[in-house]
Write an enzyme that holds these catalytic residues in place. Structure first.
Site, PDB file in Angstrom:
ATOM      1  N   ARG A   1      68.249  84.024  77.974  1.00 38.53           N
ATOM      2  CA  ARG A   1      69.249  84.494  79.027  1.00 38.53           C
ATOM      3  C   ARG A   1      69.029  85.797  79.710  1.00 38.53           C
ATOM      4  O   ARG A   1      69.363  85.923  80.947  1.00 38.53           O
ATOM      5  CB  ARG A   1      70.679  83.972  78.143  1.00 38.53           C
ATOM      6  CG  ARG A   1      71.002  82.800  78.088  1.00 38.53           C
ATOM      7  CD  ARG A   1      72.485  82.698  77.844  1.00 38.53           C
ATOM      8  NE  ARG A   1      73.200  82.411  79.172  1.00 38.53           N
ATOM      9  CZ  ARG A   1      73.338  81.534  79.936  1.00 38.53           C
ATOM     10  NH1 ARG A   1      72.742  80.261  79.744  1.00 38.53           N
ATOM     11  NH2 ARG A   1      74.259  81.741  80.933  1.00 38.53           N
TER      12      ARG A   1
ATOM     13  N   HIS B   1      66.723  77.053  83.319  1.00 39.59           N
ATOM     14  CA  HIS B   1      67.839  76.597  82.301  1.00 39.59           C
ATOM     15  C   HIS B   1      67.655  77.550  81.064  1.00 39.59           C
ATOM     16  O   HIS B   1      66.553  77.691  80.479  1.00 39.59           O
ATOM     17  CB  HIS B   1      67.955  75.404  82.060  1.00 39.59           C
ATOM     18  CG  HIS B   1      69.007  75.088  80.946  1.00 39.59           C
ATOM     19  ND1 HIS B   1      70.170  75.023  81.209  1.00 39.59           N
ATOM     20  CD2 HIS B   1      68.843  74.901  79.585  1.00 39.59           C
ATOM     21  CE1 HIS B   1      71.003  74.809  80.042  1.00 39.59           C
ATOM     22  NE2 HIS B   1      69.989  74.627  79.015  1.00 39.59           N
TER      23      HIS B   1
END
Ligand code: GDP
Length: 391
Positions: free
Chosen positions: A192, A222
Site C-alpha cells: 500500500r 489494487h
C-alpha cells in the site's frame, strides 16, 4: 546481486541462535505408489544441516546431515523445495515455534495491475518490480485474468452498494488484469505504501499510482487493506481462470527460468517491448507455475537429444516458480517468438540477434533465461501445460 526475493536474514527477521531448528510438514508425490507421502523436514539453520522424518513409516527418512545449499528464502508455505532430488511441497509449519518465528515474515497480499494500466506501458513491470525489490517483497504467484461482473461483486463485496460501484465494476471487468500474490514481512502495508492513496491526485511522485493512475476509479493498482482481506482476496483471485488463447489457435509459449527471478521485471519489460513491435502479435496469457520435476521432464521430452545439457536444462526449470507467457495472433507466431527470444546459445544470440532476450539476459546454454516453443507440434502441449492444466 539483485534479487527480488528478500534475503534470508531480512525475510525471516529472526536471529539464528545456536542449534536453531525450524520444522515443516511437507509432501512428496510418489509416482510409483501414485500417492502423496508425508514428511517432517527439520532444518538446522546455524549448522546448515537437514533431517527428514517419514511420517507414514514413523522413522527417519534422512538422518541429520550437511545441507550446504540451504536457502531459507525457499522455505515458505506453498513453495516447493528440491531436497536430494525430491520435490518437497511445504504444506504447513510443523510446530508453534517455527510458525511464530516465520509466519509474520511470510505475510501475503493481493496486488492487481488494473485493466486500464496493464499493457498501457511496458515499463510498468520494471517500476513495479523495482519497488518490490527495494521493499523486499517477493512475487510468489501471478496470472492474467479477466474478471466477470460476478467476480467483481465477490472481490469488491464491501463496495457493491456504494454509488461509485458501477464505474468500479465497469473498469475492473473491462479487460485483462494482472493479479500478483506478494509475500514478505508486512507485505500488506508495504505494498500500500508503494502504490499510495486511492486518489492518484493525492499521491506523491514516488507512488506508483501517481505515475500510472488516471482518476480515483482508474487508479492503476489494487492492494489489500488488511492481512485478513488479503487472504480472502487471494482465494478469490487465484481461483479465476488464467487467460489463454482459445484451444487450437496458433500459439507459442515463452517461459522464464526460475533462476532469473531477480530479473523477472527486466525480462518482462524487454519481452513486452519486443512483442509490441511485431504487428498482430499479442500476449494471450501470463501465468506462474511451479511444476514438479517429473512433469518438466515429460514436457521437454521432445527436446531430449536436441537441447544441449538436456538434464541440466530440465533441472533449471524445476527450481521454483516459472513465469509463462503465451503469444498468439500473428500468422507465424512461433517464428516471431523465436526471433524475440533469439538463438539457444546466448553467445550466438549476442552475435546474431543482439536485442534478443537470450542475448541480453542469458548466461550459457543452461541458464539461457527463457524457453520458447520452437516446434509447431509442441505448441498446444505447451499451452495446455502452462495455462490449462498448471496450478
Ligand atoms: P483502495 O484500497 O485504495 O483500492 O480503495 P478502496 O478499497 O476504498 O476502493 C476500491 C476501489 O474503488 C478503488 O481503488 C477505486 O478504484 C474505487 N473507488 C474507491 N472510492 C471511490 C470513489 O469515491 N469514487 C470512485 N469513482 N471510485 C472509488
Amino acid at each position: 546481486m539483485t534479487d527480488y526475493l528478500p534475503s534470508a536474514s531480512s525475510r525471516q527477521r529472526v536471529t539464528f541462535a545456536e542449534s536453531q531448528k525450524f520444522s515443516f510438514c511437507t509432501t512428496w508425490f510418489d509416482k510409483v505408489a501414485d500417492q502423496d507421502r508425508k514428511y517432517i523436514v527439520n532444518i538446522f539453520v546455524d549448522t546448515k544441516e537437514i533431517e527428514i522424518m517419514d511420517v507414514g513409516r514413523k522413522q527417519a527418512f534422512l538422518k541429520r546431515c550437511p545441507y550446504p545449499e540451504l536457502d531459507m528464502t525457499k522455505f515458505y508455505l506453498g513453495n516447493s523445495v528440491v531436497i536430494h532430488g525430491r520435490q518437497h511441497n511445504i504444506v504447513e509449519f510443523a510446530n508453534e515455534y517455527t510458525k511464530k518465528a516465520l509466519s509474520s515474515a511470510q505475510e501475503r497480499t493481493c496486488a492487481i495491475v488494473k485493466p486500464h494500466a496493464y499493457g498501457a506501458n511496458p515499463n510498468i513491470f520494471k517500476d513495479l518490480l523495482r519497488e518490490l525489490h527495494k521493499n523486499q517483497l517477493a512475487v510468489s504467484r501471478l496470472q492474467l485474468s479477466q474478471l466477470t461482473p460476478q467476480d467483481a461483486a465477490q472481490f469488491y463485496a464491501e463496495h457493491v452498494s456504494k454509488p461509485f460501484y458501477p464505474s468500479l465494476q465497469q473498469m475492473i471487468t473491462s479487460g485483462p488484469a494482472l493479479i500478483i500474490e506478494l509475500v514478505g514481512d508486512q507485505a500488506v502495508q508495504k505494498w500500500r505504501n508503494i502504490i499510495g492513496p486511492t486518489d492518484p491526485r493525492q499521491a506523491l511522485p514516488q507512488h506508483l499510482r501517481s505515475k500510472y493512475g488516471i482518476s480515483v476509479t482508474e487508479n492503476a493498482f489494487h492492494g489489500s487493506a488488511t492481512p485478513q482481506e488479503a487472504e480472502r482476496e487471494i482465494q478469490i483471485a487465484f481461483q479465476l481462470r488464467p487467460l489463454c488463447a482459445p484451444e487450437h489457435s496458433r500459439t507459442a509459449v515463452i517461459v522464464i527460468e526460475p533462476t532469473f527471478k531477480a530479473q523477472y521485471g527486466d525480462i518482462l519489460s524487454h519481452l513486452f517491448t519486443q512483442i509490441n513491435q511485431v504487428s498482430g502479435l499479442v500476449v494471450s496469457g501470463i501465468h506462474s507455475a511451479d511444476p514438479v520435476a517429473a512433469d518438466i521432464d515429460e514436457l521437454f521430452k521432445a527436446y531430449q537429444g536436441v537441447i544441449p545439457n538436456w538434464r541440466s536444462y530440465c533441472d533449471a526449470f524445476d527450481d521454483g516458480v516459472c513465469i509463462a507467457i503465451e503469444l498468439t495472433g500473428s500468422n507465424d507466431v512461433i517464428q516471431n517468438a523465436r526471433n524475440i527470444v533469439g538463438p539457444f546459445d546466448p553467445e550466438i544470440a549476442k552475435l546474431l540477434k543482439p536485442q534478443s532476450v537470450r542475448a541480453v539476459f542469458g548466461k550459457d546454454c543452461v541458464q539461457n533465461a527463457v524457453f520458447v516453443t520452437d516446434i509447431a507440434e509442441e505448441a498446444e502441449i505447451h499451452s495446455d501445460f502452462w495455462f490449462r492444466c498448471a496450478e
